[in-house]
Design a protein around this motif. Structure first.
Motif, PDB file in Angstrom:
ATOM      1  N   LYS A   5       0.821  -1.259  -0.048  1.00 15.05           N
ATOM      2  CA  LYS A   5      -0.026  -0.003   0.051  1.00 15.05           C
ATOM      3  C   LYS A   5       0.805   1.337   0.010  1.00 15.05           C
ATOM      4  N   HIS A  44      -1.131   4.561  -1.244  1.00 17.68           N
ATOM      5  CA  HIS A  44      -2.219   4.203  -2.260  1.00 17.68           C
ATOM      6  C   HIS A  44      -3.470   4.354  -1.403  1.00 17.68           C
ATOM      7  N   THR A  54      -6.291   3.393   3.002  1.00 26.13           N
ATOM      8  CA  THR A  54      -5.432   2.832   1.876  1.00 26.13           C
ATOM      9  C   THR A  54      -6.038   1.633   1.559  1.00 26.13           C
ATOM     10  N   THR A  55      -5.632   1.303   0.366  1.00 22.62           N
ATOM     11  CA  THR A  55      -5.818   0.148  -0.184  1.00 22.62           C
ATOM     12  C   THR A  55      -4.553  -0.548  -1.032  1.00 22.62           C
ATOM     13  N   PRO A  56      -4.686  -1.981  -1.189  1.00 24.79           N
ATOM     14  CA  PRO A  56      -3.251  -2.381  -1.889  1.00 24.79           C
ATOM     15  C   PRO A  56      -3.458  -1.784  -3.364  1.00 24.79           C
TER      16      PRO A  56
END
Length: 186
Positions: free
Chosen positions: A111, A145, A153-155
């Protein structure tokens, strides 16, 4: 701007027009700018705000190169958010100076990404910094990200994460430093 282009796409076009790809894609593009008169401060050299501007353009170019471009942001609602930065101003830069910004990716995980920029003053608009050239300024950044709609956040998508990882290189000796403490006399 024509009716088909979004503001983000227009900015990306401007960044791309002043970006020079060097090598075989194993490095990020070199971003070029020339110091404008309005970037000069009351001390007669480039104002600190405009270092941030040109470093920001280099971050934009990195995002384009790694798949985090306007189309990605518009289709996914995800983007990079800078959450920490450290700029070193090493030498004065005068009006009309030709600049080149080199970007290095220093690390990435699911992330986040750590990167740095090195700003070089050059003798001509198409010159390339020598391998042992000293930068006039540097910037180190930590970016996350973020899913903008969810607000967290997100991958990264696997293709983006793999591209970021593939571009990662060793950190320069100056990276990772913090601002020195200044003791207050009592």
């Amino acid at each position: 701007m024509n009716e088909q282009q979004t503001p983000a796409a227009t900015e990306e076009t401007a960044v791309a027009e002043e970006t020079t790809v060097i090598g075989d894609g194993a490095e990020l593009p070199l971003v070029r700018r020339t110091v404008r008169p309005e970037w000069i401060d009351y001390n007669g050299h480039m104002s600190e705000a405009f270092y941030v501007l040109v470093f920001g353009h280099a971050t934009d170019a990195m995002m384009i190169e790694t798949g985090l471009h306007a189309g990605y942001r518009e289709s996914t609602g995800c983007s990079l958010y800078t959450v920490e930065s450290h700029i070193r101003y090493l030498r004065d830069v005068a009006e009309g100076t030709h600049l080149a910004i080199r970007t290095r990716l220093l690390g990435t995980d699911a992330k986040k990404v750590r990167l740095c920029h090195e700003l070089y003053a050059l003798g001509s608009p198409d010159a390339v910094p020598e391998p042992d050239a000293a930068p006039v300024a540097t910037s180190e950044l930590l970016a996350l990200h973020v899913d903008q709609q969810a607000g967290r956040t997100t991958p990264f998508p696997e293709a983006v994460r793999a591209r970021l990882a593939g571009l990662t290189e060793p950190a320069p000796a100056w990276a990772g430093r913090s601002i020195a403490e200044v003791p207050t006399p009592r």
